[in-house]
Design a protein around this motif. Structure first.
Motif, PDB file in Angstrom:
ATOM      1  N   GLY A 649      31.881 141.861 128.482  1.00  0.00           N
ATOM      2  CA  GLY A 649      30.717 141.094 128.900  1.00  0.00           C
ATOM      3  C   GLY A 649      31.044 139.760 129.555  1.00  0.00           C
ATOM      4  N   ASP A 650      30.016 139.221 130.238  1.00  0.00           N
ATOM      5  CA  ASP A 650      30.170 137.959 130.966  1.00  0.00           C
ATOM      6  C   ASP A 650      30.351 136.782 130.017  1.00  0.00           C
ATOM      7  OD1 ASP A 650      29.892 139.258 133.387  1.00  0.00           O
ATOM      8  OD2 ASP A 650      27.714 139.095 133.357  1.00  0.00           O
ATOM      9  N   ALA A 651      29.661 136.796 128.870  1.00  0.00           N
ATOM     10  CA  ALA A 651      29.719 135.648 127.958  1.00  0.00           C
ATOM     11  C   ALA A 651      31.140 135.444 127.434  1.00  0.00           C
ATOM     12  CB  ALA A 651      28.747 135.860 126.801  1.00  0.00           C
ATOM     13  N   ARG A 652      31.825 136.500 127.053  1.00  0.00           N
ATOM     14  CA  ARG A 652      33.194 136.360 126.556  1.00  0.00           C
ATOM     15  C   ARG A 652      34.121 135.844 127.654  1.00  0.00           C
ATOM     16  NH1 ARG A 652      31.453 140.972 123.766  1.00  0.00           N
ATOM     17  NH2 ARG A 652      31.683 140.825 121.479  1.00  0.00           N
ATOM     18  N   LEU A 653      33.888 136.292 128.899  1.00  0.00           N
ATOM     19  CA  LEU A 653      34.717 135.810 129.994  1.00  0.00           C
ATOM     20  C   LEU A 653      34.510 134.311 130.207  1.00  0.00           C
ATOM     21  CD1 LEU A 653      36.683 136.347 132.277  1.00  0.00           C
ATOM     22  CD2 LEU A 653      34.748 136.982 133.731  1.00  0.00           C
ATOM     23  N   VAL A 654      33.260 133.850 130.152  1.00  0.00           N
ATOM     24  CA  VAL A 654      32.979 132.417 130.308  1.00  0.00           C
ATOM     25  C   VAL A 654      33.692 131.627 129.216  1.00  0.00           C
ATOM     26  CG1 VAL A 654      31.155 130.681 130.200  1.00  0.00           C
ATOM     27  CG2 VAL A 654      30.805 132.779 131.513  1.00  0.00           C
ATOM     28  N   GLN A 655      33.643 132.127 127.970  1.00  0.00           N
ATOM     29  CA  GLN A 655      34.320 131.432 126.876  1.00  0.00           C
ATOM     30  C   GLN A 655      35.830 131.400 127.091  1.00  0.00           C
ATOM     31  OE1 GLN A 655      33.119 133.418 123.300  1.00  0.00           O
ATOM     32  NE2 GLN A 655      30.957 132.803 123.485  1.00  0.00           N
ATOM     33  N   ALA A 656      36.404 132.519 127.562  1.00  0.00           N
ATOM     34  CA  ALA A 656      37.846 132.569 127.789  1.00  0.00           C
ATOM     35  C   ALA A 656      38.262 131.579 128.874  1.00  0.00           C
ATOM     36  CB  ALA A 656      38.272 133.984 128.172  1.00  0.00           C
ATOM     37  N   VAL A 657      37.469 131.498 129.962  1.00  0.00           N
ATOM     38  CA  VAL A 657      37.786 130.551 131.034  1.00  0.00           C
ATOM     39  C   VAL A 657      37.628 129.117 130.536  1.00  0.00           C
ATOM     40  CG1 VAL A 657      37.087 129.758 133.320  1.00  0.00           C
ATOM     41  CG2 VAL A 657      37.208 132.204 132.840  1.00  0.00           C
ATOM     42  N   GLY A 658      36.621 128.869 129.694  1.00  0.00           N
ATOM     43  CA  GLY A 658      36.388 127.517 129.189  1.00  0.00           C
ATOM     44  C   GLY A 658      37.540 126.996 128.354  1.00  0.00           C
ATOM     45  N   ARG A 659      38.364 127.875 127.808  1.00  0.00           N
ATOM     46  CA  ARG A 659      39.509 127.436 127.002  1.00  0.00           C
ATOM     47  C   ARG A 659      40.740 127.107 127.845  1.00  0.00           C
ATOM     48  NH1 ARG A 659      37.456 131.726 123.663  1.00  0.00           N
ATOM     49  NH2 ARG A 659      38.965 133.211 124.564  1.00  0.00           N
ATOM     50  N   LEU A 660      40.622 127.211 129.183  1.00  0.00           N
ATOM     51  CA  LEU A 660      41.775 127.033 130.064  1.00  0.00           C
ATOM     52  C   LEU A 660      41.673 125.737 130.848  1.00  0.00           C
ATOM     53  CD1 LEU A 660      41.833 130.694 131.445  1.00  0.00           C
ATOM     54  CD2 LEU A 660      43.198 129.758 129.564  1.00  0.00           C
ATOM     55  N   THR A 661      41.173 124.669 130.237  1.00  0.00           N
ATOM     56  CA  THR A 661      40.884 123.424 130.951  1.00  0.00           C
ATOM     57  C   THR A 661      42.120 122.879 131.643  1.00  0.00           C
ATOM     58  OG1 THR A 661      39.203 122.953 129.283  1.00  0.00           O
ATOM     59  CG2 THR A 661      39.915 121.130 130.706  1.00  0.00           C
ATOM     60  N   ALA A 662      43.243 122.834 130.980  1.00  0.00           N
ATOM     61  CA  ALA A 662      44.436 122.214 131.550  1.00  0.00           C
ATOM     62  C   ALA A 662      45.473 123.243 131.994  1.00  0.00           C
ATOM     63  CB  ALA A 662      45.057 121.267 130.523  1.00  0.00           C
ATOM     64  N   ALA A 663      45.121 124.498 132.049  1.00  0.00           N
ATOM     65  CA  ALA A 663      46.095 125.547 132.351  1.00  0.00           C
ATOM     66  C   ALA A 663      46.386 125.610 133.844  1.00  0.00           C
ATOM     67  CB  ALA A 663      45.580 126.896 131.875  1.00  0.00           C
ATOM     68  N   THR A 664      47.603 126.052 134.173  1.00  0.00           N
ATOM     69  CA  THR A 664      47.915 126.362 135.569  1.00  0.00           C
ATOM     70  C   THR A 664      47.242 127.674 135.949  1.00  0.00           C
ATOM     71  OG1 THR A 664      49.897 127.596 134.982  1.00  0.00           O
ATOM     72  CG2 THR A 664      50.146 125.206 135.336  1.00  0.00           C
ATOM     73  N   ALA A 665      47.326 128.014 137.267  1.00  0.00           N
ATOM     74  CA  ALA A 665      46.712 129.268 137.711  1.00  0.00           C
ATOM     75  C   ALA A 665      47.356 130.461 137.015  1.00  0.00           C
ATOM     76  CB  ALA A 665      46.824 129.406 139.228  1.00  0.00           C
ATOM     77  N   ARG A 666      48.689 130.461 136.882  1.00  0.00           N
ATOM     78  CA  ARG A 666      49.366 131.579 136.225  1.00  0.00           C
ATOM     79  C   ARG A 666      48.985 131.661 134.757  1.00  0.00           C
ATOM     80  NH1 ARG A 666      50.919 136.225 137.261  1.00  0.00           N
ATOM     81  NH2 ARG A 666      51.787 135.402 139.221  1.00  0.00           N
ATOM     82  N   ASP A 667      48.952 130.496 134.062  1.00  0.00           N
ATOM     83  CA  ASP A 667      48.559 130.501 132.653  1.00  0.00           C
ATOM     84  C   ASP A 667      47.099 130.915 132.504  1.00  0.00           C
ATOM     85  OD1 ASP A 667      51.083 129.704 132.003  1.00  0.00           O
ATOM     86  OD2 ASP A 667      50.583 127.565 131.888  1.00  0.00           O
ATOM     87  N   GLY A 668      46.251 130.479 133.438  1.00  0.00           N
ATOM     88  CA  GLY A 668      44.842 130.891 133.380  1.00  0.00           C
ATOM     89  C   GLY A 668      44.685 132.383 133.553  1.00  0.00           C
ATOM     90  N   LEU A 669      45.445 132.963 134.504  1.00  0.00           N
ATOM     91  CA  LEU A 669      45.393 134.417 134.716  1.00  0.00           C
ATOM     92  C   LEU A 669      45.861 135.148 133.459  1.00  0.00           C
ATOM     93  CD1 LEU A 669      45.114 136.914 136.574  1.00  0.00           C
ATOM     94  CD2 LEU A 669      47.488 136.519 137.263  1.00  0.00           C
ATOM     95  N   ASP A 670      47.002 134.718 132.895  1.00  0.00           N
ATOM     96  CA  ASP A 670      47.512 135.367 131.687  1.00  0.00           C
ATOM     97  C   ASP A 670      46.541 135.202 130.527  1.00  0.00           C
ATOM     98  OD1 ASP A 670      49.739 136.101 133.093  1.00  0.00           O
ATOM     99  OD2 ASP A 670      50.959 134.413 132.407  1.00  0.00           O
ATOM    100  N   GLY A 671      45.882 134.043 130.449  1.00  0.00           N
ATOM    101  CA  GLY A 671      44.934 133.823 129.357  1.00  0.00           C
ATOM    102  C   GLY A 671      43.749 134.761 129.423  1.00  0.00           C
ATOM    103  N   VAL A 672      43.186 134.959 130.625  1.00  0.00           N
ATOM    104  CA  VAL A 672      42.025 135.851 130.769  1.00  0.00           C
ATOM    105  C   VAL A 672      42.423 137.289 130.449  1.00  0.00           C
ATOM    106  CG1 VAL A 672      40.397 136.832 132.424  1.00  0.00           C
ATOM    107  CG2 VAL A 672      40.833 134.368 132.418  1.00  0.00           C
ATOM    108  N   LEU A 673      43.541 137.762 131.041  1.00  0.00           N
ATOM    109  CA  LEU A 673      43.943 139.154 130.826  1.00  0.00           C
ATOM    110  C   LEU A 673      44.356 139.393 129.369  1.00  0.00           C
ATOM    111  CD1 LEU A 673      45.974 139.873 134.093  1.00  0.00           C
ATOM    112  CD2 LEU A 673      43.592 140.396 133.582  1.00  0.00           C
ATOM    113  N   SER A 674      44.969 138.402 128.739  1.00  0.00           N
ATOM    114  CA  SER A 674      45.340 138.557 127.331  1.00  0.00           C
ATOM    115  C   SER A 674      44.111 138.632 126.449  1.00  0.00           C
ATOM    116  CB  SER A 674      46.225 137.381 126.897  1.00  0.00           C
ATOM    117  OG  SER A 674      47.433 137.372 127.634  1.00  0.00           O
ATOM    118  N   ASP A 675      43.081 137.854 126.781  1.00  0.00           N
ATOM    119  CA  ASP A 675      41.848 137.898 125.991  1.00  0.00           C
ATOM    120  C   ASP A 675      41.178 139.269 126.115  1.00  0.00           C
ATOM    121  OD1 ASP A 675      39.998 136.130 124.333  1.00  0.00           O
ATOM    122  OD2 ASP A 675      38.611 136.917 125.833  1.00  0.00           O
TER     123      ASP A 675
END
Length: 713
Positions: A649-675
């Motif tokens: 769902g969209d809500a979980r994706l929004v929450q996952a992105v919200g936890r990546l405030t200081a992440a680089t693009a690579r860390d942000g990508l890994d964070g979303v896919l890991s979630d």
């Protein structure tokens, strides 16, 4: 009629039918190949004609360039001042040169009024209708094509919008179009280009069949009877000992009606002669092979039937009791050899009968014992139940045989009859088991073949998967202003999702994410076509909306499989941070600001590409702030399911992105896919998962300022 005569006649008839079928199939195949060649040639010549019209229109565009960029003409159109336009047009030097002469010129206001015309008539008609003019004024496309004027004259027409405040080179100050310039060039200009590009002999006729061009060509009298103005066709004809292919291409007016037909005559004499020679050679080769085969077969049958006649004569002698009159026959494994062996056995039997009845009885006894032993030996090869049943029957047969011998009530023939009955049952069981074993071996062989094909297919799909992932960008440029990372995880060996990132100018980069309908190999092929077209058009710098519109029209034109693709396409200016984007039915990306706020980008109306041609696409833009992160994704992310059949769902994706405030693009990508992976917890992947993450670091000037300040300190 003798058997050998019937067989020979039957073979001759069969060979004749096969020869006829071969020649017939060859003719059908040649006709089909010629039809495909005609269709391809028509398509090629149609493309050449479109290119010829485009080149003629390009010449008109060169002449219109100075009118579009003339500020006095722009002011005259804006004020609807016919006198000012007449004065300005009279002051301008004549346009065009050799081969580029403009025969007609219109200047029209944004309301569709004809303010200037090169036609000296009192009330001249405009070169374009209002519907076509509106598309020019709206900037959707430039009008190019053939137009009939004055009810009988054909010209090539091109038009361009004129904007308020136009400067040198047609640059505008941001105002809308105040009118349009439309010019026409004689139809023969496009025909001359077609002659030059194809090297063929070109003719043209009006829609009523009246000749327009090419009547001075010596070939025209032969072409004239073949003219069918309304048909798009390809046919051949001969003239003066040469062979020609004549292609008829109907010419459409900009308004949609047919106004003329272009005829293209190509010399194909060499091809026709070569095809004729090959046909003759093929028929001769087939005839020679068949005659040779018939001759060999006839000789073989005659030789073998001569031996068979001798064997039949020997059998007739044996039937009359003349065993000593037998003629020696050649042995072998064929039918003649087996007949010869049978004749030899018959002669031996008759001699044994003539010698003594006692010897015959002893031989029958030995045969009886041999049959018993063979039956017992064969019974061992059967399954347990069948073997036991057969042994019981053998015991019963032996008991009956013993009774018959003691009572002397039955002869040797009766005993052999009992043994024959047992042997018949044994043969039935062995045959049944053999059939079952044969079927099992056949099934096993088919299963092994299927397994080999499956392994080969899996290897090919793995190669296709590796190639597809290699095509997509894996290493992104190291930009000071922008950090980017992306990944695609196909649900099958190959997938329909894709992403891309490429420069379109020195200061702009483009990025895209898309999802093709369906999965597997068809979606992968459609993905490659879409990616190639999108790159080719985007690099021309026409902007997101126009890029989407052109790609949609190209995909929809040849979309026989009715596939479609959702696309989000954006262009980022590295000098300003301005992000311009257009959306074709795709999930809107998420934007996270430097404060951690996550929200969707503004929704832009637009249908999926390849669904319908000529669909409009809107364009939006925004300015990225330093530290902003943009997350693009396909529905394989939000529609991933876990073992409990619950969607991510969209809500979980929004929450996952919200936890990546200081992440680089690579860390942000890994964070979303890991979630997403933690949520699905090993559940089977139902769709391709693709994600692209951008982190805006700031413009080069903004990044340089702190560095300069630090250096100054």
């Amino acid at each position: 009629m003798l058997l050998q005569t019937r067989i020979i006649l039957l073979v001759l008839a069969t060979v004749a039918v096969v020869a006829g079928l071969l020649l017939g199939f060859a003719g059908l195949r040649e006709d089909a190949a010629e039809q495909r060649a005609r269709d391809l040639e028509l398509a090629r010549l149609g493309t050449s004609w479109q290119l010829a019209v485009a080149e003629a229109a390009g010449r008109i565009d060169q002449s219109l360039g100075r009118l579009v960029g003339d500020p006095e003409i722009a002011r005259g159109l804006e004020a609807d001042d016919r006198n000012a336009l007449d004065r300005r047009m009279a002051a301008l030097p004549p346009s065009g040169g050799t081969g580029n002469a403009i025969t007609d010129l219109n200047l029209l206001s944004d309301g569709g009024d004809l303010l200037y015309s090169s036609d000296p008539a009192l009330n001249p008609a405009p070169l374009l209708n209002r519907a076509t003019l509106d598309t020019i004024l709206s900037g959707q496309r430039l009008a190019r094509g053939v137009r009939m004027v004055d009810g009988e004259r054909l010209i090539v027409v091109a038009g361009a919008p004129i904007y308020a405040g136009a400067g040198a080179g047609g640059a505008t100050n941001g105002s809308g179009a105040v009118g349009a310039a439309v010019a026409g060039m004689d139809f023969s200009a496009a025909l001359d280009v077609l002659r030059r590009t194809t090297g063929a002999r070109i003719f043209a006729v009006a829609r009523n069949g009246a000749p327009l061009d090419g009547t001075t060509d010596p070939l025209w009298p032969a072409v004239r009877p073949l003219v069918r103005p309304a048909d798009r066709a390809m046919e051949t004809f001969s003239s003066a000992g040469r062979h020609y292919a004549l292609a008829s291409l109907p010419v459409a007016d900009l308004a949609g009606g047919r106004v003329a037909t272009v005829l293209i005559a190509t010399d194909v004499t060499q091809a026709v002669e070569e095809r004729t020679l090959w046909s003759i050679a093929y028929v001769a080769a087939v005839g020679l092979v068949l005659l040779t085969a018939l001759g060999l077969l006839y000789g073989y049958l005659r030789r073998n039937f001569a031996v068979l006649d001798s064997a039949v004569g020997a059998l007739q002698e044996l039937a009359r009791g003349r065993a000593m009159g037998y003629v020696e026959l050649p042995g072998g494994n064929d039918e003649i050899g087996r007949i010869a062996g049978a004749v030899d056995v018959f002669r031996g039997v008759m001699r044994e009968i003539e010698r003594t009845a006692g010897q015959r009885e002893r031989r029958l006894r030995r045969q009886q014992r041999f049959i018993r032993r063979q039956m017992e030996a064969l019974a061992v090869t059967l399954e347990e139940e069948a073997r036991q049943s057969l042994l019981d029957e053998l015991s019963q047969i032996e008991a009956e045989t013993h009774d018959s011998q003691s009572s002397q009530s039955k002869g040797v023939g009766d005993e052999l009859g009992l043994l024959a009955l047992g042997f018949s049952r044994l043969a039935t069981r062995v045959s049944t088991q053999q059939v079952q074993l044969t079927q099992m071996v056949r099934d096993l062989r088919d299963a092994l073949a299927d397994k080999r094909r499956l392994i080969s297919l899996q290897q090919e799909l793995e190669i296709a998967r590796t190639m597809q992932l290699t095509i997509l960008p894996q290493v992104f440029p190291d930009l000071a202003e922008l950090d980017i990372a992306a990944r695609m995880i196909p649900a099958k060996e190959v997938g329909g999702d894709f992403y891309d990132f490429f420069p379109i100018s020195e200061t702009k980069v483009a990025f895209v994410i898309a999802d093709v309908s369906g999965k597997g190999i068809p979606a992968a092929f459609f993905m490659l076509i879409t990616r190639t077209m999108l790159r080719a058009i985007a690099e021309s710098g026409v902007g997101p909306a126009e890029t989407m519109r052109r790609v949609n029209n190209l995909l929809a034109a040849e979309n026989e499989q009715m596939m479609f693709v959702t696309v989000f396409y954006g262009e980022l200016d590295l000098t300003t941070g301005e992000l311009a984007f257009s959306n074709g039915g795709h999930n809107p990306p998420l934007r996270m600001t430097g404060t951690g706020t996550v929200a969707e980008l503004q929704r832009v109306p637009g249908m999926a590409l390849a669904a319908m041609p000529d669909m409009p696409y809107a364009e939006k833009s925004l300015i990225l702030e330093t530290g902003d992160m943009v997350v693009l994704f396909t529905d394989g992310v939000t529609e991933a399911f876990n073992d409990s059949d619950v969607m991510y769902g969209d809500a979980r994706l929004v929450q996952a992105v919200g936890r990546l405030t200081a992440a680089t693009a690579r860390d942000g990508l890994d964070g979303v896919l890991s979630d997403v992976a933690r949520f699905t917890a090993g559940a089977p992947q139902s769709d391709d998962i693709t994600c692209l993450v951008l982190r805006w670091r700031g413009t080069a000037a903004a990044l340089a300022a702190p560095a300069e300040a630090e250096a100054a300190v």
